[in-house]
Design an enzyme around this catalytic site. Sequence first.
Site, PDB file in Angstrom:
ATOM      1  N   TYR A  48       0.816  -1.215   0.000  1.00  0.00           N
ATOM      2  CA  TYR A  48       0.000   0.000   0.000  1.00  0.00           C
ATOM      3  C   TYR A  48       0.852   1.269   0.000  1.00  0.00           C
ATOM      4  O   TYR A  48       0.351   2.343  -0.320  1.00  0.00           O
ATOM      5  CB  TYR A  48      -0.937   0.051   1.224  1.00  0.00           C
ATOM      6  CG  TYR A  48      -1.946  -1.059   1.320  1.00  0.00           C
ATOM      7  CD1 TYR A  48      -2.183  -1.946   0.276  1.00  0.00           C
ATOM      8  CD2 TYR A  48      -2.695  -1.236   2.486  1.00  0.00           C
ATOM      9  CE1 TYR A  48      -3.110  -2.973   0.386  1.00  0.00           C
ATOM     10  CE2 TYR A  48      -3.626  -2.251   2.604  1.00  0.00           C
ATOM     11  CZ  TYR A  48      -3.823  -3.121   1.551  1.00  0.00           C
ATOM     12  OH  TYR A  48      -4.740  -4.133   1.673  1.00  0.00           O
ATOM     13  N   LYS A  73       0.968  -6.860   5.835  1.00  0.00           N
ATOM     14  CA  LYS A  73       1.010  -8.045   4.963  1.00  0.00           C
ATOM     15  C   LYS A  73       2.302  -8.099   4.174  1.00  0.00           C
ATOM     16  O   LYS A  73       2.852  -7.054   3.802  1.00  0.00           O
ATOM     17  CB  LYS A  73      -0.169  -8.015   3.972  1.00  0.00           C
ATOM     18  CG  LYS A  73      -1.506  -7.734   4.635  1.00  0.00           C
ATOM     19  CD  LYS A  73      -2.625  -7.547   3.625  1.00  0.00           C
ATOM     20  CE  LYS A  73      -3.867  -7.004   4.295  1.00  0.00           C
ATOM     21  NZ  LYS A  73      -3.854  -5.537   4.397  1.00  0.00           N
TER      22      LYS A  73
END
Length: 274
Positions: A48, A73
Amino acid sequence: MKTMSLHNQVEMPQLGFGVWQVEENEAVPAVTKAFETGYRHIDTAAIYGNEKQVGEAIKQSGLGRDEIFITTKVWNADQGYDNTIKAMETSLDKLGLDYVDLYLIHWPTPEYDDYVETYKALEQLQKDGKTKAIGVCNFDIEHLERIMEECEVKPAVNQVECHPYLAQNELKEFGRKHGIHIEAWSPLMQGGEVLKDDVITSIAEKHEKTPAQVVIRWHLQSDAIVIPKSVTPHRIEENFDVFDFELSTEDMEAINRLDRNGRKGPKPSEMNVR
C-alpha cells in the site's frame, strides 16, 4: 467495541479501518480521524506504500501500544522464507513498532508456489514475538488445506473480498469449521454498486441509516471482521456508527439472497503479479 477471539486467544476488534488505496499524503489525517472516531484496528500492507504514515499517525495518537491492533502483509515479490523475514523487519521499521498484531500473506500466487515456505516464515516470526497472530489473504479452500497440512499453526484469519454480491459462504463455512475468521476487504464493494441496490436502500430507509451502515452491519452480524476504508471524515465516522441498530432476521435473509458471485478483484488462483 466487539472483538473476535482468534484461535490463539488474541482479541481482534471486529470493525477496523482499512488503508488500501489511501495515498501517502492522506494516510496520516485519515488514520488520525479513525483513531479520534474510536477505531482501534488499522489494516495496512507493504504494497500500500503507507506503512510509514500509519506509523506516524500511531505515534501522534498518544494511544498505548496495547490499545491498538495493527495488521500488515507480506507482498508477493517478498515471498519465500528469508525474504519474508526481511520484509517483516522493513514493515516494523516503517511502522515504528516492535511487533504487529496480525501478519498476513497478501496472495497465495500459486503459480510461484512460495506460499507454504512463506507461511513457515510467519510461524517463525510469531515464535519470535514479531507478530501476535498470523494468517492469509485471498486464499481459497485448497490453499488453506495445504497450509493446514504442511504447517504447524493454522491461519487465524483469511482476509478476502467479501460484500453482499460476493458473500463467500463456502469460505465462511470452512472458516467456522476450522476456527479461521473471515475478514472482508472491499466490504462495500469496489464501485459501490451494492450500495444502490434496492434491497439495501429500502432496509437503510427503514432503519434510518445509510446503505453503507447497513452493509457494515450485515458483515458484523455475519460474524465477519470488516475493514471499511474512507478518507472523508464524515464517512469515517458514519462507517463506525453501526452499533445502535440491529438488522432483523428478515433483513439478513434479504441481503443474503443478493449473493451472485460478483467478484471485482482478481481470482486468488489466477493472481500472479509480483
